[in-house]
Design a protein around this motif. Structure first.
Motif, PDB file in Angstrom:
ATOM      1  N   GLY A 195     -99.980 -20.781  -1.117  1.00 27.81           N
ATOM      2  CA  GLY A 195     -99.353 -21.601  -2.147  1.00 27.81           C
ATOM      3  C   GLY A 195    -100.269 -21.912  -3.314  1.00 27.81           C
ATOM      4  N   LEU A 196    -101.573 -21.660  -3.150  1.00 32.49           N
ATOM      5  CA  LEU A 196    -102.514 -21.904  -4.242  1.00 32.49           C
ATOM      6  C   LEU A 196    -102.421 -20.834  -5.327  1.00 32.49           C
ATOM      7  CD1 LEU A 196    -105.641 -22.948  -2.124  1.00 32.49           C
ATOM      8  CD2 LEU A 196    -104.061 -24.444  -3.361  1.00 32.49           C
ATOM      9  N   LEU A 197    -101.740 -19.721  -5.017  1.00 28.41           N
ATOM     10  CA  LEU A 197    -101.600 -18.632  -5.992  1.00 28.41           C
ATOM     11  C   LEU A 197    -100.448 -18.953  -6.946  1.00 28.41           C
ATOM     12  CD1 LEU A 197    -102.013 -15.593  -3.553  1.00 28.41           C
ATOM     13  CD2 LEU A 197    -103.751 -16.614  -5.009  1.00 28.41           C
ATOM     14  N   ARG A 198    -100.609 -20.031  -7.672  1.00 29.82           N
ATOM     15  CA  ARG A 198     -99.508 -20.517  -8.505  1.00 29.82           C
ATOM     16  C   ARG A 198     -99.190 -19.606  -9.669  1.00 29.82           C
ATOM     17  NH1 ARG A 198    -102.078 -25.123  -6.638  1.00 29.82           N
ATOM     18  NH2 ARG A 198    -100.678 -26.640  -5.643  1.00 29.82           N
ATOM     19  N   ASN A 199    -100.156 -18.766 -10.075  1.00 33.41           N
ATOM     20  CA  ASN A 199     -99.952 -17.922 -11.255  1.00 33.41           C
ATOM     21  C   ASN A 199     -99.673 -16.466 -10.915  1.00 33.41           C
ATOM     22  OD1 ASN A 199    -100.574 -20.075 -13.130  1.00 33.41           O
ATOM     23  ND2 ASN A 199    -102.714 -19.858 -12.480  1.00 33.41           N
ATOM     24  N   ILE A 200     -99.651 -16.127  -9.610  1.00 35.55           N
ATOM     25  CA  ILE A 200     -99.528 -14.723  -9.211  1.00 35.55           C
ATOM     26  C   ILE A 200     -98.167 -14.158  -9.603  1.00 35.55           C
ATOM     27  CG2 ILE A 200     -98.611 -15.124  -6.893  1.00 35.55           C
ATOM     28  CD1 ILE A 200    -101.402 -12.637  -7.728  1.00 35.55           C
ATOM     29  N   GLY A 201     -98.173 -12.905 -10.102  1.00 38.75           N
ATOM     30  CA  GLY A 201     -96.930 -12.250 -10.481  1.00 38.75           C
ATOM     31  C   GLY A 201     -96.380 -11.348  -9.390  1.00 38.75           C
ATOM     32  N   MET A 202     -97.296 -10.716  -8.602  1.00 39.88           N
ATOM     33  CA  MET A 202     -96.846  -9.809  -7.534  1.00 39.88           C
ATOM     34  C   MET A 202     -97.718 -10.028  -6.308  1.00 39.88           C
ATOM     35  SD  MET A 202     -96.685  -5.646  -7.566  1.00 39.88           S
ATOM     36  CE  MET A 202     -96.436  -4.704  -6.069  1.00 39.88           C
ATOM     37  N   LEU A 207     -94.240 -16.150  -9.360  1.00 38.06           N
ATOM     38  CA  LEU A 207     -94.067 -14.949  -8.548  1.00 38.06           C
ATOM     39  C   LEU A 207     -92.793 -14.195  -8.945  1.00 38.06           C
ATOM     40  CD1 LEU A 207     -95.587 -13.561  -6.242  1.00 38.06           C
ATOM     41  CD2 LEU A 207     -94.142 -14.803  -4.635  1.00 38.06           C
ATOM     42  N   GLU A 208     -92.931 -12.880  -9.173  1.00 38.95           N
ATOM     43  CA  GLU A 208     -91.795 -12.027  -9.511  1.00 38.95           C
ATOM     44  C   GLU A 208     -91.492 -11.016  -8.419  1.00 38.95           C
ATOM     45  OE1 GLU A 208     -92.806 -10.256 -13.267  1.00 38.95           O
ATOM     46  OE2 GLU A 208     -92.048 -11.970 -14.406  1.00 38.95           O
ATOM     47  N   TYR A 209     -92.533 -10.581  -7.683  1.00 37.10           N
ATOM     48  CA  TYR A 209     -92.341  -9.573  -6.642  1.00 37.10           C
ATOM     49  C   TYR A 209     -93.034 -10.065  -5.374  1.00 37.10           C
ATOM     50  CZ  TYR A 209     -91.156  -6.652 -10.629  1.00 37.10           C
ATOM     51  OH  TYR A 209     -90.581  -6.146 -11.774  1.00 37.10           O
ATOM     52  N   LEU A 210     -92.268 -10.214  -4.282  1.00 32.74           N
ATOM     53  CA  LEU A 210     -92.813 -10.663  -3.005  1.00 32.74           C
ATOM     54  C   LEU A 210     -92.416  -9.665  -1.926  1.00 32.74           C
ATOM     55  CD1 LEU A 210     -94.231 -12.692  -1.189  1.00 32.74           C
ATOM     56  CD2 LEU A 210     -92.100 -14.002  -1.072  1.00 32.74           C
ATOM     57  N   LEU A 263     -88.752 -20.294  -6.626  1.00 29.84           N
ATOM     58  CA  LEU A 263     -89.302 -19.171  -7.392  1.00 29.84           C
ATOM     59  C   LEU A 263     -88.232 -18.655  -8.354  1.00 29.84           C
ATOM     60  CD1 LEU A 263     -91.079 -17.370  -4.415  1.00 29.84           C
ATOM     61  CD2 LEU A 263     -91.966 -19.162  -5.899  1.00 29.84           C
ATOM     62  N   LYS A 264     -88.024 -19.360  -9.437  1.00 32.65           N
ATOM     63  CA  LYS A 264     -86.922 -19.068 -10.353  1.00 32.65           C
ATOM     64  C   LYS A 264     -87.056 -17.716 -11.048  1.00 32.65           C
ATOM     65  CE  LYS A 264     -85.001 -22.995  -9.426  1.00 32.65           C
ATOM     66  NZ  LYS A 264     -83.825 -23.030  -8.529  1.00 32.65           N
ATOM     67  N   GLY A 265     -88.278 -17.178 -11.129  1.00 29.47           N
ATOM     68  CA  GLY A 265     -88.465 -15.889 -11.791  1.00 29.47           C
ATOM     69  C   GLY A 265     -88.545 -14.713 -10.836  1.00 29.47           C
ATOM     70  N   LEU A 266     -88.279 -14.959  -9.538  1.00 29.34           N
ATOM     71  CA  LEU A 266     -88.396 -13.899  -8.527  1.00 29.34           C
ATOM     72  C   LEU A 266     -87.399 -12.781  -8.791  1.00 29.34           C
ATOM     73  CD1 LEU A 266     -90.054 -13.322  -5.942  1.00 29.34           C
ATOM     74  CD2 LEU A 266     -88.138 -14.245  -4.635  1.00 29.34           C
ATOM     75  N   SER A 311     -81.448 -16.952 -10.170  1.00 30.06           N
ATOM     76  CA  SER A 311     -80.642 -16.116 -11.071  1.00 30.06           C
ATOM     77  C   SER A 311     -81.330 -14.819 -11.449  1.00 30.06           C
ATOM     78  CB  SER A 311     -80.309 -16.912 -12.343  1.00 30.06           C
ATOM     79  OG  SER A 311     -81.492 -17.326 -13.002  1.00 30.06           O
ATOM     80  N   ALA A 312     -82.659 -14.759 -11.368  1.00 31.23           N
ATOM     81  CA  ALA A 312     -83.389 -13.553 -11.785  1.00 31.23           C
ATOM     82  C   ALA A 312     -83.424 -12.476 -10.704  1.00 31.23           C
ATOM     83  CB  ALA A 312     -84.824 -13.923 -12.184  1.00 31.23           C
ATOM     84  N   LEU A 313     -83.090 -12.838  -9.456  1.00 28.18           N
ATOM     85  CA  LEU A 313     -83.267 -11.933  -8.320  1.00 28.18           C
ATOM     86  C   LEU A 313     -82.447 -10.650  -8.488  1.00 28.18           C
ATOM     87  CD1 LEU A 313     -84.926 -12.017  -5.724  1.00 28.18           C
ATOM     88  CD2 LEU A 313     -82.918 -12.906  -4.537  1.00 28.18           C
TER      89      LEU A 313
END
Length: 857
Positions: free
Chosen positions: A352-359, A381-384, A402-405, A427-429
């Motif tokens: 959870g500390l990876l607050r800025n991670i994108g993938m 996070l965009e890609y998990l 994760l609204k941008g996932l 909504s972004a999923l």
């Protein structure tokens, strides 16, 4: 006033405009010009010999236009030139051998991103004033000449050419490095994407200590990384990926205390990741060690790299737990990729500390335990990707934060519980995959879950509800009535329950006896079926696939997994389909496929080699079927997933594949002792061998026509959905019996997909509008508007040919296309009685093949 009247003009810079057309001839009359720049425009045509009239020019820049042709010889006699820029055009031809002798004052030479060819002129060895030399992205060949006299050289870029000997053992390719040692001001060296081979010489460590960027990726460099490379202590960028490097990462890399971007991926480096290196590279922002042979744990010293934005350790043999020091790097913003390793333990809540991670990709490891709720704190996070682990417990509802996932993949874990309803609010999923877990309960209806093509739920038998296209069972109604308390007639109720219990007990005993008898009958039937096939043991299959390793997994299906392996009894690679016996219908699929293949043989059917009906090492039932391995994969991959191969199927290839599929169907429907209905014809079930010959596969739901036409009532009712959505004929959805006409519908849809490049499940097809209607509207006058754009692509002297030109080159192409579309439409009409049969299809295809083979049209 026109430009030709400016006789005394010395400086003309019209760069970064929107100029088009050719360079006006009047320019060549401005004899006083010293600086001339047309850079960053849209100019076309060539540079004429008249440029040689501008005797006073010191700077010429025509970079980033659309100019073409060869450079005029007069340009190479302009001895006053100091700066010559032609980058980003379409110039071609070779450079004069003596050009750097006739241009002795050149300081900056930018010829990148063109089509120049031939060797680098040997006269460059005398270009003693050269500061910037860039010929990247061209077609230069041969060795790099001696550069010893270029003592002012600051930037040397020859990337993306064909330089070098194309040999992994050459020793001459790196002689130019020895000459560059003399260039004390050297700051940037780019030699990537060439053919330089052999080991890196130790004297590479003698290059200027001013060197800040060194790129040698995508060559044929072999052997160890020399320890001496660590002497280049001012490097901020080092790229040696995509080579043949072996052995360990040198400890001397710990000297790179200014290093910001380090790329060593796609080699054969082994050993552990040196802890001392990561402990010292405090300025590092990007680190890529993926696709090597590294082992051991991820050093906790990576926590010292406080500026890391992207880390990729994927596709190695790393083990142990994920260090919390790595997850504590709040600077990580681009990606953290630890996939395809052997990491174990839990996914720590520190994620959870990876607050800025994108993938975040930790797929294909051995992680266990639950998914921490803290992962919902990774707000960017965009890609998990957590697929291919042993994670258990519930899917945390905190993921809805994760609204941008964009993509969430939890495939092949042990997750249980329900799919959180809150996930439908993301909504972004765009992609959601939880296949092959133990999930149950009601599937959400909104958000991503409205689009069945973007949701994968296979292998979770207890899920229910959702949109209709997911084809899940209905959820049981919720009990909203409260039970009444027993206040009266207690004795009467006890008597009633006692009687009911006795009746139930009697029924259960009768049912158990019946099931035991049926089981014995079924076992006898199974044994009879597989007895006629050669068999292989579970141990042999386990060994052949390295313990059913994820690295050997080549596909998943409705009732099992497909692995690649090599049996001791076979001298070739085989495909092994392991049935998931927990999946409803898997046992029937095994029997159906064994039955189908028991007595059929055809060059366009995948050959069954052997089978296995045994128990695994845990004592559980185990069933598998072994087939020929098809090296060119499935038709599905060639139609929709092979963009990275930069090759698509031509019309001729597609026609041969269609003919092969039709031949297989003709055999099944008319030439078998008992006609067989395939029931699931689609591109993923058509496999291609070395010669691109089509082989129809997957007979897991095939049925004998004699059985269907007989009195066996359970043959259709037990099937559920017969085939795959989009390819299944409409009558199967109304409980009609399976038939050869159903196979013809699937064949017609498959053919239309091959011609248009569109899946029948494409998003555009909804509300009754389907692939058949899409083609029917365009047929016959507008078929070129719907034909797959790649279908007629071809090469003519390395120039792409358009559909219209291809048809002009072969007049029969459009006629053949029209005939193929007609077959596809005739097979996929809604009424089974109106569909043409496979014999008629074979006749039509033979006519088309002959027409296309006739060069006269």
């Amino acid at each position: 006033m026109e430009i030709h009247s400016l006789a005394k003009l010395e400086f003309l810079n019209v760069g970064k405009n929107n100029l088009t057309g050719r360079i006006p001839p009047s320019i060549w009359n401005l004899s006083s010009l010293t600086v001339l720049s047309f850079a960053y425009n849209y100019l076309e045509g060539n540079i004429p010999e008249e440029i040689g009239l501008l005797k006073n020019l010191t700077v010429i820049s025509v970079s980033q236009n659309r100019l073409s042709g060869t450079l005029p010889l007069s340009l190479f006699n302009m001895s006053s030139l100091t700066d010559l820029y032609t980058a980003g055009n379409q110039f071609h031809g070779s450079l004069p051998t003596n050009m750097f002798t006739t241009l002795p004052n050149l300081r900056q030479f930018l010829f990148g991103s063109n089509q120049y060819s031939g060797p680098i002129p040997t006269s460059i060895s005398n270009a003693s004033r050269m500061q910037l030399f860039d010929i990247g992205l061209n077609n230069f060949v041969g060795q790099i000449p001696n550069l010893r006299k270029l003592q002012d050289l600051f930037i040397f870029a020859v990337d993306a050419n064909h330089l070098g000997s194309n040999s992994s053992s050459s020793g001459d390719d790196w002689e130019f490095i020895k000459s560059l040692v003399n260039c004390s001001k050297l700051d940037i060296v780019f030699v990537q994407d060439n053919n330089f081979g052999g080991p890196l010489p130790k004297f590479i460590g003698n290059l200027s200590t001013h060197l800040s960027q060194l790129a040698m990726a995508s060559n044929l460099i072999s052997g160890k990384i020399p320890t001496e490379l660590g002497n280049l202590v001012n490097l901020i960028y080092l790229s040696i990926e995509d080579n043949l490097l072996t052995d360990v990462i040198p400890e001397s890399f710990s000297k790179f205390q200014k290093m910001q971007e380090l790329f060593l991926d796609e080699n054969k480096l082994s050993g552990e990741i040196p802890a001392a290196i990561l402990g010292n590279l405090s300025q590092l922002s990007l680190l890529d060690l993926s696709d090597n042979l590294l082992v051991g744990k991820i050093p906790s010293t990576i926590g010292n790299c406080k500026m890391l934005q992207g880390v990729d350790f994927s596709m190695n043999n790393l083990s142990g737990a994920i260090p919390t020091e790595l997850l504590g790097l709040s600077s990580l913003s681009i990606l953290l990729n630890l996939s395809h390793n052997s990491l174990s333990g839990n996914l720590p809540p520190e994620v959870g500390l990876l607050r800025n991670i994108g993938m975040l990709d930790i797929s294909e490891n051995h992680l266990s335990g639950g998914i921490p709720a803290k992962i919902g704190d990774c707000l960017n996070l965009e890609y998990l990707f957590l697929d291919g682990n042993s994670l258990d417990g519930n899917i945390p509802s905190s993921l809805s934060s994760l609204k941008g996932l964009l993509q969430l993949d939890l495939l092949r874990n042990n997750l249980s519980g329900s799919i959180p309803q809150e996930l439908q609010n993301i909504s972004a999923l765009e992609w959601f995959n939880v296949s092959f877990n133990n999930l149950g309960g009601e599937v959400p209806l909104l958000g991503i879950f409205k689009n069945a093509s973007r949701v994968s739920l296979t292998g979770n038998d207890r899920l229910c509800g959702g949109v209709a296209k997911l084809n899940l069972r209905l959820c049981p109604p919720k009990d909203v009535k409260k039970r009444k308390h027993l206040t009266h007639h207690r004795k009467l109720i006890i008597i009633i329950f006692s009687i009911a219990f006795l009746l139930l007990l009697s029924f259960v005993l009768t049912f158990i006896i019946y099931k035991l008898m049926r089981k014995r009958q079924r076992k006898a039937s199974t044994d009879s079926t597989i007895e006629q096939l050669p068999k292989v043991s579970y141990q042999e299959l386990h060994h052949a696939t390295d313990g059913f390793s994820g690295q050997n997994l080549i596909g998943t299906g409705g009732v099992g997994f497909v692995y690649k392996g090599r049996l001791n009894s076979e001298e070739r690679i085989v495909a092994i389909k392991v049935l998931n016996l927990q999946k409803k219908g898997a046992h029937k699929s095994f029997i159906a496929e064994c039955n189908a293949f028991r007595n059929i043989r055809h060059r366009n059917l995948v050959k069954i080699i052997t089978c296995c009906s045994s128990v695994d090492h845990k004592g559980n039932d185990f069933k598998a079927i072994v087939y020929e391995f098809m090296t060119n994969g499935s038709l599905e991959e060639w139609l929709h997933q092979n963009a990275e191969l930069q090759r698509t199927l031509t019309l001729e290839e597609r026609l041969e594949i269609v003919f092969g599929i039709a031949s297989a169907l003709h055999y099944l429907h008319h030439d078998c002792e008992k006609p067989i209905v395939h029931c699931d014809l689609k591109p993923s079930n058509v496999l291609l061998d070395d010669d691109m010959v089509a082989h129809v596969s997957d007979f897991g739901i095939a049925r004998l026509v004699s059985t269907i036409d007989g009195n066996s009532n359970n043959q259709t009712s037990s099937m559920g959905i017969k085939g795959t959505i989009g390819y299944t004929p409409p009558e199967y959805g109304m409980d009609s019996q399976l038939s050869t006409e159903g196979d013809m519908y699937s064949f017609g849809i498959l053919l239309l997909e091959m011609l248009t490049g569109r899946r029948p499940t494409d998003e555009m097809f909804k509300d009754g509008y389907n692939l058949h209607n899409y083609v029917k509207i365009a047929f016959p006058n507008n078929i070129l508007e719907i034909v797959d754009a790649t279908l007629l692509s071809m090469e003519n002297d390395h120039v792409a040919v358009t559909t219209e030109v291809a048809i002009h080159l072969h007049p029969n192409v459009e006629r053949c296309l029209s005939s193929l579309f007609k077959i596809g439409l005739s097979c996929s009409v809604e009424s089974p009685r109106e569909r043409i049969n496979i014999k008629q299809v074979i006749t039509e295809l033979n006519i088309i093949l002959k027409a296309l083979a006739d060069p006269r049209g």
